[in-house]
Every structure is written in structure tokens, then in C-alpha cells.
Design a protein around this motif. Structure first.
Motif, PDB file in Angstrom:
ATOM      1  N   LYS A   1       0.824  -1.215   0.000  1.00  0.00           N
ATOM      2  CA  LYS A   1       0.000   0.000   0.000  1.00  0.00           C
ATOM      3  C   LYS A   1       0.857   1.263   0.000  1.00  0.00           C
ATOM      4  O   LYS A   1       0.519   2.258  -0.639  1.00  0.00           O
ATOM      5  N   LEU A   2       1.958   1.233   0.725  1.00  0.00           N
ATOM      6  CA  LEU A   2       2.844   2.401   0.757  1.00  0.00           C
ATOM      7  C   LEU A   2       3.449   2.669  -0.620  1.00  0.00           C
ATOM      8  O   LEU A   2       3.560   3.821  -1.050  1.00  0.00           O
TER       9      LEU A   2
ATOM     10  N   ARG B   1      -7.323  -3.214  -8.934  1.00  0.00           N
ATOM     11  CA  ARG B   1      -8.202  -3.135  -7.762  1.00  0.00           C
ATOM     12  C   ARG B   1      -8.412  -4.549  -7.216  1.00  0.00           C
ATOM     13  O   ARG B   1      -9.155  -5.343  -7.777  1.00  0.00           O
ATOM     14  N   LEU B   2      -7.743  -4.856  -6.123  1.00  0.00           N
ATOM     15  CA  LEU B   2      -7.875  -6.150  -5.473  1.00  0.00           C
ATOM     16  C   LEU B   2      -8.544  -5.978  -4.110  1.00  0.00           C
ATOM     17  O   LEU B   2      -8.699  -4.857  -3.619  1.00  0.00           O
ATOM     18  N   LYS B   3      -8.917  -7.071  -3.494  1.00  0.00           N
ATOM     19  CA  LYS B   3      -9.655  -7.033  -2.233  1.00  0.00           C
ATOM     20  C   LYS B   3      -8.934  -6.235  -1.156  1.00  0.00           C
ATOM     21  O   LYS B   3      -9.546  -5.448  -0.427  1.00  0.00           O
TER      22      LYS B   3
ATOM     23  N   GLU C   1      -4.404  -2.392   8.845  1.00  0.00           N
ATOM     24  CA  GLU C   1      -5.830  -2.201   8.566  1.00  0.00           C
ATOM     25  C   GLU C   1      -6.159  -0.737   8.269  1.00  0.00           C
ATOM     26  O   GLU C   1      -7.050  -0.435   7.467  1.00  0.00           O
ATOM     27  N   GLU C   2      -5.423   0.174   8.894  1.00  0.00           N
ATOM     28  CA  GLU C   2      -5.686   1.598   8.695  1.00  0.00           C
ATOM     29  C   GLU C   2      -5.326   2.052   7.284  1.00  0.00           C
ATOM     30  O   GLU C   2      -6.068   2.805   6.650  1.00  0.00           O
ATOM     31  N   ILE C   3      -4.186   1.593   6.786  1.00  0.00           N
ATOM     32  CA  ILE C   3      -3.776   2.019   5.449  1.00  0.00           C
ATOM     33  C   ILE C   3      -4.603   1.310   4.379  1.00  0.00           C
ATOM     34  O   ILE C   3      -4.883   1.876   3.322  1.00  0.00           O
ATOM     35  N   VAL C   4      -5.030   0.078   4.657  1.00  0.00           N
ATOM     36  CA  VAL C   4      -5.911  -0.626   3.724  1.00  0.00           C
ATOM     37  C   VAL C   4      -7.231   0.135   3.614  1.00  0.00           C
ATOM     38  O   VAL C   4      -7.742   0.382   2.511  1.00  0.00           O
ATOM     39  N   LYS C   5      -7.781   0.535   4.750  1.00  0.00           N
ATOM     40  CA  LYS C   5      -9.037   1.295   4.753  1.00  0.00           C
ATOM     41  C   LYS C   5      -8.867   2.619   4.017  1.00  0.00           C
ATOM     42  O   LYS C   5      -9.744   3.033   3.243  1.00  0.00           O
ATOM     43  N   PHE C   6      -7.734   3.269   4.224  1.00  0.00           N
ATOM     44  CA  PHE C   6      -7.471   4.560   3.582  1.00  0.00           C
ATOM     45  C   PHE C   6      -7.459   4.425   2.061  1.00  0.00           C
ATOM     46  O   PHE C   6      -8.097   5.207   1.349  1.00  0.00           O
ATOM     47  N   THR C   7      -6.741   3.431   1.544  1.00  0.00           N
ATOM     48  CA  THR C   7      -6.666   3.261   0.088  1.00  0.00           C
ATOM     49  C   THR C   7      -8.020   2.852  -0.489  1.00  0.00           C
ATOM     50  O   THR C   7      -8.347   3.211  -1.621  1.00  0.00           O
ATOM     51  N   HIS C   8      -8.813   2.117   0.294  1.00  0.00           N
ATOM     52  CA  HIS C   8     -10.144   1.717  -0.165  1.00  0.00           C
ATOM     53  C   HIS C   8     -11.078   2.915  -0.276  1.00  0.00           C
ATOM     54  O   HIS C   8     -12.006   2.908  -1.093  1.00  0.00           O
ATOM     55  N   GLU C   9     -10.836   3.919   0.534  1.00  0.00           N
ATOM     56  CA  GLU C   9     -11.716   5.085   0.544  1.00  0.00           C
ATOM     57  C   GLU C   9     -11.282   6.164  -0.440  1.00  0.00           C
ATOM     58  O   GLU C   9     -11.998   7.149  -0.638  1.00  0.00           O
TER      59      GLU C   9
ATOM     60  N   LYS D   1     -12.425   3.497  -5.366  1.00  0.00           N
ATOM     61  CA  LYS D   1     -13.884   3.464  -5.330  1.00  0.00           C
ATOM     62  C   LYS D   1     -14.496   3.394  -6.726  1.00  0.00           C
ATOM     63  O   LYS D   1     -15.489   2.705  -6.954  1.00  0.00           O
ATOM     64  N   ILE D   2     -13.905   4.122  -7.657  1.00  0.00           N
ATOM     65  CA  ILE D   2     -14.478   4.214  -9.000  1.00  0.00           C
ATOM     66  C   ILE D   2     -14.313   2.919  -9.792  1.00  0.00           C
ATOM     67  O   ILE D   2     -15.194   2.523 -10.554  1.00  0.00           O
ATOM     68  N   CYS D   3     -13.186   2.246  -9.609  1.00  0.00           N
ATOM     69  CA  CYS D   3     -12.892   1.050 -10.409  1.00  0.00           C
ATOM     70  C   CYS D   3     -13.584  -0.199  -9.864  1.00  0.00           C
ATOM     71  O   CYS D   3     -13.943  -0.272  -8.689  1.00  0.00           O
ATOM     72  N   ARG D   4     -13.726  -1.180 -10.749  1.00  0.00           N
ATOM     73  CA  ARG D   4     -14.313  -2.458 -10.365  1.00  0.00           C
ATOM     74  C   ARG D   4     -13.212  -3.466 -10.054  1.00  0.00           C
ATOM     75  O   ARG D   4     -12.063  -3.283 -10.437  1.00  0.00           O
ATOM     76  N   ASP D   5     -13.573  -4.535  -9.361  1.00  0.00           N
ATOM     77  CA  ASP D   5     -12.594  -5.553  -8.983  1.00  0.00           C
ATOM     78  C   ASP D   5     -11.837  -6.069 -10.204  1.00  0.00           C
ATOM     79  O   ASP D   5     -12.440  -6.412 -11.229  1.00  0.00           O
ATOM     80  N   GLY D   6     -10.516  -6.114 -10.076  1.00  0.00           N
ATOM     81  CA  GLY D   6      -9.674  -6.640 -11.141  1.00  0.00           C
ATOM     82  C   GLY D   6      -9.271  -5.627 -12.189  1.00  0.00           C
ATOM     83  O   GLY D   6      -8.379  -5.891 -12.993  1.00  0.00           O
ATOM     84  N   GLU D   7      -9.908  -4.470 -12.203  1.00  0.00           N
ATOM     85  CA  GLU D   7      -9.583  -3.453 -13.200  1.00  0.00           C
ATOM     86  C   GLU D   7      -8.272  -2.743 -12.876  1.00  0.00           C
ATOM     87  O   GLU D   7      -7.904  -2.592 -11.708  1.00  0.00           O
ATOM     88  N   VAL D   8      -7.586  -2.303 -13.933  1.00  0.00           N
ATOM     89  CA  VAL D   8      -6.411  -1.453 -13.748  1.00  0.00           C
ATOM     90  C   VAL D   8      -6.899  -0.075 -13.321  1.00  0.00           C
ATOM     91  O   VAL D   8      -7.839   0.470 -13.895  1.00  0.00           O
ATOM     92  N   ILE D   9      -6.275   0.482 -12.295  1.00  0.00           N
ATOM     93  CA  ILE D   9      -6.676   1.789 -11.773  1.00  0.00           C
ATOM     94  C   ILE D   9      -5.906   2.885 -12.517  1.00  0.00           C
ATOM     95  O   ILE D   9      -4.680   2.959 -12.403  1.00  0.00           O
ATOM     96  N   PRO D  10      -6.583   3.729 -13.274  1.00  0.00           N
ATOM     97  CA  PRO D  10      -5.894   4.800 -14.007  1.00  0.00           C
ATOM     98  C   PRO D  10      -5.254   5.809 -13.050  1.00  0.00           C
ATOM     99  O   PRO D  10      -5.896   6.264 -12.103  1.00  0.00           O
ATOM    100  N   TYR D  11      -4.017   6.144 -13.312  1.00  0.00           N
ATOM    101  CA  TYR D  11      -3.334   7.131 -12.475  1.00  0.00           C
ATOM    102  C   TYR D  11      -4.071   8.470 -12.482  1.00  0.00           C
ATOM    103  O   TYR D  11      -4.076   9.202 -11.488  1.00  0.00           O
TER     104      TYR D  11
END
Length: 226
Positions: free
Chosen positions: A97-98, A121-123, A191-199, A204-214
Motif C-alpha cells: 500500500k505504501l 483493484r484487489l480485495k 488495517e488503517e492504510i488498507v481502509k485509507f486506500t479503499h476510501e 472506489k471508482i474502479c471495479r474488482d480486477g480493473e487497472v486503476i488509471p493514475y
């Protein structure tokens, strides 16, 4: 749109000189140097010549995860150096995550990725394919230590050999950003950094497995870039 580092990453990945690349795409060395610096963009014909040399389609090149592996290695090691707990250890998930925050924060500031990695975008949050193979490679080389705890969490730390390695590809500003982000999250639970990146907006915009556009990070509230 082709990232400014596109040509230089392909060149370094294949151990080609600037002269080699110039001949491959059919331009003079000065012209290639200008292209590599982001002064203009290669034409579709030049991309096709490069694809022919690599034995693939033009679209394969443009969509490829062109990672500067040596630089990614340095980012990974520097992140451990500054982001590990006082015992020198960091969870494998938190480390991932870092590095993601490093890459996307750099893009937010400079409109280019630090490493060229593509994050999906993974779990447990955004992770590039290279992360797992690079960590395993560094463990096998004796650069990293791996400790698996009773709860199954994987703890990563620099070995003595890893502590001796110093970055030579990272810019001063890149090292400063890595240090700032790592130290901001030092001592925080995984858990805090995982929650942060999820928010964050990109996740949020991307779906599971999709490449996240920079590009999505540029729409993020500045206070929540990292």
C-alpha cells in the motif's frame, strides 16, 4: 497518451542504447533523445517498428505494464527503510500500500508515475503484478527477510545486505516523497492504510480486477492523496 518515460523504460528493460532505439524506430539519435525527454511523441509508424522488433502488436506495447524494474526495486527498499516499525519489520500488505501511495502521489504532483507499474483493484487494495514477484526475488537474493507469524501475517524486513544497498536511480524529490509518506504511516496498523486506500477515489471508482488509471488521483482531495 504516452507517458514521458515510455521510451526510456522500454529501452532500459531491453538493455538497448539510445542509438539502438533510434535505429529501431528509424530516427536520428538526437531526435530519439528529444522523444525520450518528452519533447514530442513517437508516431504510430515508429511504434509499429518498435512492436515489430519486439515481436508483438503496437497495442500490446501501448497497454503493456512497462515497469522500470530496477527503479521499482529501489522504491520498495526505500519504503521499507523508512516505513518499517522500530523493529525494522513491516507487513507485506502495508508495504504494498505504501508503494502504491508513492506512485500515485508522485503522479498527483508530476503527472507521471514513479515506477510505471499498473495497479489493479484487489480485495486488499491496489497492487501491481510485479510486487509479488519482486518481493520473492529479493527474498531469494537475501536482500529481504521474511517472517510468517502465527496469525499468518507476513513480515518483511531488510537483511544486513539489504541495509547496505543505496538507491542510485531515484531522484532527490522521489526519495523525499517516499520518506514523507512512509514516515506518515509508520506506526499505523495495516488495517488503517488498507481502509485509507479503499476510501480513495481511484479505488472506489474502479471495479474488482480493473487497472486503476493514475489520472483518477488528480481528482482526489489533496489531504487524502496520502
Amino acid at each position: 497518451m504516452i507517458n514521458q518515460d515510455f521510451l526510456s523504460r522500454i529501452r532500459r528493460k531491453n538493455n538497448w542504447t539510445q542509438e539502438d532505439m533510434a535505429k529501431i524506430i528509424g530516427v536520428s539519435r538526437p531526435t530519439f533523445i528529444a522523444l525520450e525527454k518528452g519533447i514530442g511523441s513517437p508516431t504510430l509508424d515508429q511504434i509499429k517498428k518498435l512492436a515489430d522488433k519486439l515481436g508483438c502488436e503496437s497495442q500490446d506495447i501501448l497497454s503493456e505494464d512497462i515497469v522500470d524494474e530496477e527503479k521499482y526495486r529501489e522504491v520498495l527498499l526505500e519504503t521499507i527503510r523508512y516505513g518499517a516499525a522500530t523493529d525494522g519489520k513491516i507487513t507485506k500488505t502495508k508495504l504494498a500500500k505504501l508503494i502504491y501511495l508513492n506512485d500515485f502521489a508522485w503522479y498527483y504532483q508530476h503527472l507521471e508515475s514513479m515506477t510505471g507499474a499498473k495497479y489493479r483493484r484487489l480485495k486488499l487494495g491496489p497492487v501491481p503484478n510485479i510486487y509479488f514477484s519482486k518481493v520473492e526475488e529479493l527474498i531469494n537474493e537475501g536482500v529481504l527477510n521474511l517472517e510468517i507469524k502465527k496469525d499468518g501475517s507476513q513480515m518483511i524486513s531488510l537483511s544486513r545486505a539489504g541495509q547496505m544497498l543505496k538507491p542510485n536511480l531515484l531522484k532527490t524529490e522521489e526519495k523525499k516523497l517516499i520518506k514523507n509518506i512512509s514516515q506518515k504511516w509508520q506506526g499505523k496498523r495495516t488495517e488503517e492504510i488498507v481502509k485509507f486506500t479503499h476510501e480513495q477515489l481511484p479505488y472506489k471508482i474502479c471495479r474488482d480486477g480493473e487497472v486503476i488509471p493514475y489520472e483518477l488521483i488528480t481528482q482526489q482531495d489533496p489531504e487524502y492523496v496520502y
